[in-house]
Enzyme design. Structure first.
Site, PDB file in Angstrom:
ATOM      1  N   ASP A 177       0.918  -1.273  -0.064  1.00  0.00           N
ATOM      2  CA  ASP A 177       0.043  -0.008   0.129  1.00  0.00           C
ATOM      3  C   ASP A 177       0.942   1.104  -0.171  1.00  0.00           C
ATOM      4  O   ASP A 177       2.150   1.296   0.405  1.00  0.00           O
ATOM      5  CB  ASP A 177      -0.821   0.149   1.312  1.00  0.00           C
ATOM      6  CG  ASP A 177      -1.790  -1.213   1.228  1.00  0.00           C
ATOM      7  OD1 ASP A 177      -2.289  -1.814   0.237  1.00  0.00           O
ATOM      8  OD2 ASP A 177      -2.323  -1.551   2.421  1.00  0.00           O
ATOM      9  N   ARG A 178       0.255   2.550  -0.271  1.00  0.00           N
ATOM     10  CA  ARG A 178       0.941   3.751  -0.363  1.00  0.00           C
ATOM     11  C   ARG A 178       1.709   3.767   1.021  1.00  0.00           C
ATOM     12  O   ARG A 178       2.845   4.259   0.844  1.00  0.00           O
ATOM     13  CB  ARG A 178       0.269   4.819  -0.970  1.00  0.00           C
ATOM     14  CG  ARG A 178       0.752   6.049  -0.971  1.00  0.00           C
ATOM     15  CD  ARG A 178      -0.212   7.224  -1.503  1.00  0.00           C
ATOM     16  NE  ARG A 178      -1.001   7.780  -0.506  1.00  0.00           N
ATOM     17  CZ  ARG A 178      -0.933   8.538   0.554  1.00  0.00           C
ATOM     18  NH1 ARG A 178       0.221   9.555   0.269  1.00  0.00           N
ATOM     19  NH2 ARG A 178      -1.784   8.951   1.327  1.00  0.00           N
TER      20      ARG A 178
END
Length: 282
Positions: A130-131
């Site tokens: 994920d970011r």
């Protein structure tokens, strides 16, 4: 990409190709846009390979999506060979472009790097983060290498800063989603999902947990820890325990896998300090 093999026994080429997990679809692409050569001469799959022959498989060129424009950035590459690389992704960097992040993603940075070394290929993430999540990622330089790695078990360990007093345990709860929303849920009809948790350190209101993934579902650690009442501190999608950092601490710190070509077992460990802002209340 080219692969070269020294033939060890008499065998039909089609059988050899099947033994090396080259699908009919990929074989068709090789026939149309690549080549099969034995001792430097073009052959068909009906060729009978002889012991000591040199076989060369030339794969088709890889095509990039239009959104994969180069964006020069400093990359923390821990390992690289002609088939793959291992990169340490910083937190708050997306892996691939989307409608919100157009060109400042890890994929754009890798394309710029590819161009700097003269590699005409595209990006194949074997695992994704994920970011907000930092840490180790395997990037296959070619589709075939990605396919081979997708069939292998990759040991992945993370460090997660969770709320409350977590205990050592295995979380075996299926994960799915009810709609097209990004949030995942624990659902009876979801995909099997297993996370092994080992507590490394505890404070009055937190636990630093090592999470080993047996499966690789989207948001798996975040969903599983939230489901047992210990969401990541600062993860507003799966909990309401806020911190001064405005995000959560989740770091992919260890990868272990077998190289699909050399068969060498590779292991990488990269720890990341935890800033005090991840602990502090907002």
């Amino acid at each position: 990409m080219k692969l070269k093999f020294k033939i060890k026994q008499d065998q039909q080429l089609r059988e050899f190709i099947a033994e090396h997990d080259i699908s009919e679809k990929l074989l068709s692409a090789i026939k149309n846009n690549g080549d099969l050569r034995v001792n430097g001469e073009h052959v068909t799959v009906r060729c009978l390979l002889r012991k000591e022959d040199m076989l060369e498989i030339i794969f088709p060129e890889e095509k990039r999506g239009k959104q994969l424009t180069p964006a020069k950035m400093d990359l923390d590459i821990l390992y690289e060979d002609e088939y793959l690389l291992v990169v340490n992704k910083p937190a708050m960097m997306p892996c691939i472009p989307d409608h919100r992040y157009h060109d400042q993603t890890l994929a754009n940075g890798l394309i710029a790097y590819y161009e700097s070394i003269g590699l005409d290929s595209t990006i194949h993430f074997v695992n994704r983060l994920d970011r907000e999540t930092s840490g180790l990622l395997i990037v296959a330089k070619y589709r075939y290498i990605h396919y081979l790695l997708s069939r292998e078990y990759i040991e992945r360990k993370y460090m997660a800063l969770a709320y409350g007093q977590v205990s050592d345990q295995t979380i075996d709860l299926p994960i799915g989603r009810l709609s097209r929303h990004v949030r995942r849920e624990i659902l009876p009809a979801g995909k099997p999902s297993v996370t092994h948790c080992h507590v490394l350190k505890q404070g009055e209101h937190f636990s630093l947990v090592e999470c080993r993934l047996e499966t690789g579902r989207t948001h798996q650690i975040r969903v599983h820890l939230s489901a047992i009442g210990h969401p990541l501190i600062g993860d507003r999608l799966y909990g309401d325990i806020r911190n001064s950092a405005g995000t959560y601490y989740l770091h992919s710190y260890q990868l272990r896998f077998t190289h699909p070509i050399t068969k060498q077992v590779l292991m990488f460990v990269e720890e990341r300090p935890i800033d005090e802002a991840y602990y502090q209340s907002d």
